[in-house]
Motif scaffolding. Structure first.
Motif, PDB file in Angstrom:
ATOM      1  N   GLU A  38      12.980   0.085  13.589  1.00  0.00           N
ATOM      2  CA  GLU A  38      12.433  -0.063  12.323  1.00  0.00           C
ATOM      3  C   GLU A  38      11.269  -1.169  11.955  1.00  0.00           C
ATOM      4  OE1 GLU A  38      15.641   0.009   9.723  1.00  0.00           O
ATOM      5  OE2 GLU A  38      16.356   1.854  10.261  1.00  0.00           O
ATOM      6  N   PHE A  39      10.603  -1.126  11.119  1.00  0.00           N
ATOM      7  CA  PHE A  39       9.743  -2.385  10.902  1.00  0.00           C
ATOM      8  C   PHE A  39       9.992  -2.879   9.375  1.00  0.00           C
ATOM      9  CE2 PHE A  39       7.400   0.682  13.902  1.00  0.00           C
ATOM     10  CZ  PHE A  39       7.240  -0.305  14.740  1.00  0.00           C
ATOM     11  N   SER A  40       9.983  -4.195   9.440  1.00  0.00           N
ATOM     12  CA  SER A  40      10.248  -4.736   7.955  1.00  0.00           C
ATOM     13  C   SER A  40       9.099  -5.828   7.645  1.00  0.00           C
ATOM     14  CB  SER A  40      11.697  -5.404   8.006  1.00  0.00           C
ATOM     15  OG  SER A  40      11.656  -6.400   8.836  1.00  0.00           O
ATOM     16  N   VAL A  41       8.813  -5.897   6.481  1.00  0.00           N
ATOM     17  CA  VAL A  41       7.814  -6.693   5.789  1.00  0.00           C
ATOM     18  C   VAL A  41       8.549  -7.854   5.203  1.00  0.00           C
ATOM     19  CG1 VAL A  41       5.617  -7.215   4.576  1.00  0.00           C
ATOM     20  CG2 VAL A  41       5.984  -4.989   5.665  1.00  0.00           C
ATOM     21  N   ALA A  42       8.854  -8.964   5.413  1.00  0.00           N
ATOM     22  CA  ALA A  42       9.563 -10.173   4.547  1.00  0.00           C
ATOM     23  C   ALA A  42       8.799 -11.056   4.139  1.00  0.00           C
ATOM     24  CB  ALA A  42      10.620 -10.584   5.638  1.00  0.00           C
ATOM     25  N   PHE A  43       9.197 -11.624   2.732  1.00  0.00           N
ATOM     26  CA  PHE A  43       8.393 -12.798   2.348  1.00  0.00           C
ATOM     27  C   PHE A  43       9.471 -13.669   1.729  1.00  0.00           C
ATOM     28  CE2 PHE A  43       5.925  -8.783   1.759  1.00  0.00           C
ATOM     29  CZ  PHE A  43       4.673  -9.402   1.769  1.00  0.00           C
ATOM     30  N   ASP A  44       8.773 -14.925   1.733  1.00  0.00           N
ATOM     31  CA  ASP A  44       9.663 -16.315   1.378  1.00  0.00           C
ATOM     32  C   ASP A  44       9.899 -16.303  -0.132  1.00  0.00           C
ATOM     33  OD1 ASP A  44       6.959 -16.944   0.688  1.00  0.00           O
ATOM     34  OD2 ASP A  44       7.255 -18.967   1.452  1.00  0.00           O
ATOM     35  N   ARG A  45       9.340 -15.374  -1.049  1.00  0.00           N
ATOM     36  CA  ARG A  45       9.335 -15.190  -2.403  1.00  0.00           C
ATOM     37  C   ARG A  45       9.513 -13.757  -2.734  1.00  0.00           C
ATOM     38  NH1 ARG A  45       5.829 -19.372  -2.112  1.00  0.00           N
ATOM     39  NH2 ARG A  45       6.614 -21.526  -2.836  1.00  0.00           N
ATOM     40  N   PRO A  46      10.042 -13.330  -4.094  1.00  0.00           N
ATOM     41  CA  PRO A  46       9.870 -11.863  -4.340  1.00  0.00           C
ATOM     42  C   PRO A  46       8.422 -11.646  -4.667  1.00  0.00           C
ATOM     43  CG  PRO A  46      11.432 -13.140  -5.557  1.00  0.00           C
ATOM     44  CD  PRO A  46      10.756 -13.984  -4.904  1.00  0.00           C
ATOM     45  N   VAL A  47       8.064 -10.280  -4.131  1.00  0.00           N
ATOM     46  CA  VAL A  47       6.731  -9.595  -4.401  1.00  0.00           C
ATOM     47  C   VAL A  47       6.804  -8.695  -5.205  1.00  0.00           C
ATOM     48  CG1 VAL A  47       5.842 -10.884  -2.198  1.00  0.00           C
ATOM     49  CG2 VAL A  47       6.614  -8.397  -2.369  1.00  0.00           C
ATOM     50  N   ASP A  48       5.630  -8.190  -5.754  1.00  0.00           N
ATOM     51  CA  ASP A  48       5.416  -6.870  -6.480  1.00  0.00           C
ATOM     52  C   ASP A  48       5.728  -5.805  -5.353  1.00  0.00           C
ATOM     53  OD1 ASP A  48       5.046  -4.848  -8.214  1.00  0.00           O
ATOM     54  OD2 ASP A  48       2.890  -4.861  -7.631  1.00  0.00           O
ATOM     55  N   LEU A  49       6.646  -4.792  -5.377  1.00  0.00           N
ATOM     56  CA  LEU A  49       6.911  -3.885  -4.250  1.00  0.00           C
ATOM     57  C   LEU A  49       6.050  -2.917  -4.177  1.00  0.00           C
ATOM     58  CD1 LEU A  49      10.757  -3.669  -4.142  1.00  0.00           C
ATOM     59  CD2 LEU A  49       9.140  -4.713  -2.574  1.00  0.00           C
ATOM     60  N   GLY A  50       5.245  -2.603  -5.749  1.00  0.00           N
ATOM     61  CA  GLY A  50       4.542  -1.535  -6.163  1.00  0.00           C
ATOM     62  C   GLY A  50       3.145  -1.833  -5.127  1.00  0.00           C
ATOM     63  N   SER A  51       2.654  -3.138  -5.264  1.00  0.00           N
ATOM     64  CA  SER A  51       1.364  -3.510  -4.629  1.00  0.00           C
ATOM     65  C   SER A  51       1.637  -3.424  -3.003  1.00  0.00           C
ATOM     66  CB  SER A  51       0.980  -4.882  -4.885  1.00  0.00           C
ATOM     67  OG  SER A  51       1.860  -5.936  -4.723  1.00  0.00           O
ATOM     68  N   LEU A  52       2.792  -3.718  -2.663  1.00  0.00           N
ATOM     69  CA  LEU A  52       3.211  -3.986  -1.244  1.00  0.00           C
ATOM     70  C   LEU A  52       2.958  -2.427  -0.655  1.00  0.00           C
ATOM     71  CD1 LEU A  52       4.006  -5.228   1.478  1.00  0.00           C
ATOM     72  CD2 LEU A  52       6.405  -5.138   0.336  1.00  0.00           C
ATOM     73  N   ALA A  53       3.748  -1.473  -1.386  1.00  0.00           N
ATOM     74  CA  ALA A  53       3.851   0.012  -0.902  1.00  0.00           C
ATOM     75  C   ALA A  53       2.570   0.558  -0.571  1.00  0.00           C
ATOM     76  CB  ALA A  53       4.453   0.817  -1.997  1.00  0.00           C
ATOM     77  N   SER A  54       1.381   0.091  -1.309  1.00  0.00           N
ATOM     78  CA  SER A  54       0.318   0.782  -1.296  1.00  0.00           C
ATOM     79  C   SER A  54      -0.624   0.094  -0.302  1.00  0.00           C
ATOM     80  CB  SER A  54      -0.721   0.800  -2.451  1.00  0.00           C
ATOM     81  OG  SER A  54      -0.764  -0.587  -3.155  1.00  0.00           O
ATOM     82  N   THR A  55      -0.363  -0.962   0.346  1.00  0.00           N
ATOM     83  CA  THR A  55      -1.013  -1.587   1.510  1.00  0.00           C
ATOM     84  C   THR A  55      -0.401  -1.489   2.825  1.00  0.00           C
ATOM     85  OG1 THR A  55       0.226  -3.792   0.856  1.00  0.00           O
ATOM     86  CG2 THR A  55      -1.899  -3.522  -0.220  1.00  0.00           C
ATOM     87  N   PHE A  56       0.725  -0.946   2.909  1.00  0.00           N
ATOM     88  CA  PHE A  56       1.482  -0.888   4.186  1.00  0.00           C
ATOM     89  C   PHE A  56       0.544   0.216   5.018  1.00  0.00           C
ATOM     90  CE2 PHE A  56       4.459   0.998   7.216  1.00  0.00           C
ATOM     91  CZ  PHE A  56       4.839  -0.357   7.657  1.00  0.00           C
ATOM     92  N   ARG A  57       0.505  -0.068   6.307  1.00  0.00           N
ATOM     93  CA  ARG A  57      -0.413   0.717   7.424  1.00  0.00           C
ATOM     94  C   ARG A  57       0.470   0.863   8.750  1.00  0.00           C
ATOM     95  NH1 ARG A  57      -2.147   1.440   3.018  1.00  0.00           N
ATOM     96  NH2 ARG A  57      -4.190   1.626   2.501  1.00  0.00           N
ATOM     97  N   ILE A  58       0.378   1.936   9.215  1.00  0.00           N
ATOM     98  CA  ILE A  58       0.996   1.945  10.798  1.00  0.00           C
ATOM     99  C   ILE A  58       0.110   3.024  11.343  1.00  0.00           C
ATOM    100  CG2 ILE A  58       2.658   3.589   9.933  1.00  0.00           C
ATOM    101  CD1 ILE A  58       4.326   2.296  12.323  1.00  0.00           C
ATOM    102  N   LYS A  59      -0.258   2.649  12.622  1.00  0.00           N
ATOM    103  CA  LYS A  59      -1.010   3.419  13.398  1.00  0.00           C
ATOM    104  C   LYS A  59      -0.580   3.336  14.849  1.00  0.00           C
ATOM    105  CE  LYS A  59      -5.479   2.851  10.802  1.00  0.00           C
ATOM    106  NZ  LYS A  59      -6.956   2.307  10.978  1.00  0.00           N
ATOM    107  N   PRO A  60      -0.584   4.581  15.447  1.00  0.00           N
ATOM    108  CA  PRO A  60      -0.725   5.869  14.861  1.00  0.00           C
ATOM    109  C   PRO A  60       0.128   6.271  13.821  1.00  0.00           C
ATOM    110  CG  PRO A  60      -0.475   5.998  17.269  1.00  0.00           C
ATOM    111  CD  PRO A  60      -0.020   4.435  16.831  1.00  0.00           C
ATOM    112  N   ALA A  61      -0.322   7.079  12.860  1.00  0.00           N
ATOM    113  CA  ALA A  61       0.388   7.651  11.670  1.00  0.00           C
ATOM    114  C   ALA A  61       1.805   7.817  12.178  1.00  0.00           C
ATOM    115  CB  ALA A  61      -0.406   8.541  10.937  1.00  0.00           C
ATOM    116  N   VAL A  62       2.837   7.551  11.208  1.00  0.00           N
ATOM    117  CA  VAL A  62       4.235   7.998  11.566  1.00  0.00           C
ATOM    118  C   VAL A  62       4.688   8.283  10.268  1.00  0.00           C
ATOM    119  CG1 VAL A  62       6.507   7.178  12.159  1.00  0.00           C
ATOM    120  CG2 VAL A  62       4.522   6.351  13.451  1.00  0.00           C
ATOM    121  N   ASP A  63       5.531   9.480  10.078  1.00  0.00           N
ATOM    122  CA  ASP A  63       6.130  10.037   8.858  1.00  0.00           C
ATOM    123  C   ASP A  63       7.367   9.141   9.061  1.00  0.00           C
ATOM    124  OD1 ASP A  63       4.710  11.941   8.316  1.00  0.00           O
ATOM    125  OD2 ASP A  63       5.799  13.563   9.685  1.00  0.00           O
ATOM    126  N   GLY A  64       7.709   8.589   7.702  1.00  0.00           N
ATOM    127  CA  GLY A  64       8.952   7.803   7.467  1.00  0.00           C
ATOM    128  C   GLY A  64       9.273   7.777   6.101  1.00  0.00           C
TER     129      GLY A  64
END
Length: 205
Positions: free
Chosen positions: A99-125
């Motif tokens: 599994e892949f996690s994106v971690a930050f040192d402060r809380p972030v807006d999860l909505g803006s994070l959701a729209s920017t996450f990319r994985i190649k080759p594409a993977v359903d998840g």
């Protein structure tokens, strides 16, 4: 917040305010015009040294100028930083159930994070939110809007493809809970373990 001993003339005070480096400001007064609150119109730039001053040309409501200029300096906290981590490594490679996690040192807006996450080759998840809620990737942007957290986990459906390089990146601007842009997140490239192969068969024919 700037407090004055007498009710001030807002227009003359606004003209006398200066911030270096320049930033759009939002000014608001209390009911008696003796206390001024200065805010950035959006956010202060992270890791920046500012000086805020009110020139002596600022006047009270009777037309009298300030006795002397007012000046203060402050440093804004650093930008929020984050990193992408793979959960299951085997030497220099990763397991097929990683599994892949994106971690930050402060809380972030999860909505803006959701729209920017990319994985190649594409993977359903699906994504796992900080409270443990699992959300389908297609629904994440809607369900994460307005929510904040320090970590988002991408969980592939099924296994990853053996002996394949996957690249995970944040492609776009992510904002922290205070609205400031997060510092760039370094992309991650990992290669999955190879599928097992037969190396010998015994007894021979």
């Amino acid at each position: 917040t700037i407090a004055f001993t007498r009710p001030m003339d807002p227009a003359s005070v606004a003209a006398a305010i200066k911030v270096v480096p320049t930033a759009p400001l939002s000014l608001s007064w209390n009911a008696t015009f003796t206390e001024l609150t200065v805010r950035p119109a959006a956010t202060w730039a992270p890791a920046t040294y500012y000086t805020l001053s009110v020139d002596a040309t600022a006047r009270d409501q009777d037309g009298r100028s300030l006795a002397e200029p007012v000046r203060r300096a402050f440093v804004v906290r650093p930008a929020t930083v984050g990193r992408i981590v793979a959960s299951g490594s085997v030497g220099e490679r990763v397991r097929l159930d990683t599994e892949f996690s994106v971690a930050f040192d402060r809380p972030v807006d999860l909505g803006s994070l959701a729209s920017t996450f990319r994985i190649k080759p594409a993977v359903d998840g699906s994504f796992v939110l900080p409270d443990g809620t699992t959300v389908a990737a297609a629904d994440l942007a809607e369900l994460a809007r307005g929510r904040v957290g320090e970590r988002l986990v991408f969980r592939p459906v099924g296994l990853l493809t053996p002996d394949t390089t996957y690249r995970i990146a944040i492609a776009g601007t992510v904002r922290d809970a205070e609205g400031a842009a997060v510092g760039s997140v370094a992309p991650l490239a990992v290669r999955t373990v190879a599928a097992p192969t037969v190396v010998r068969f015994r007894p021979r024919d």
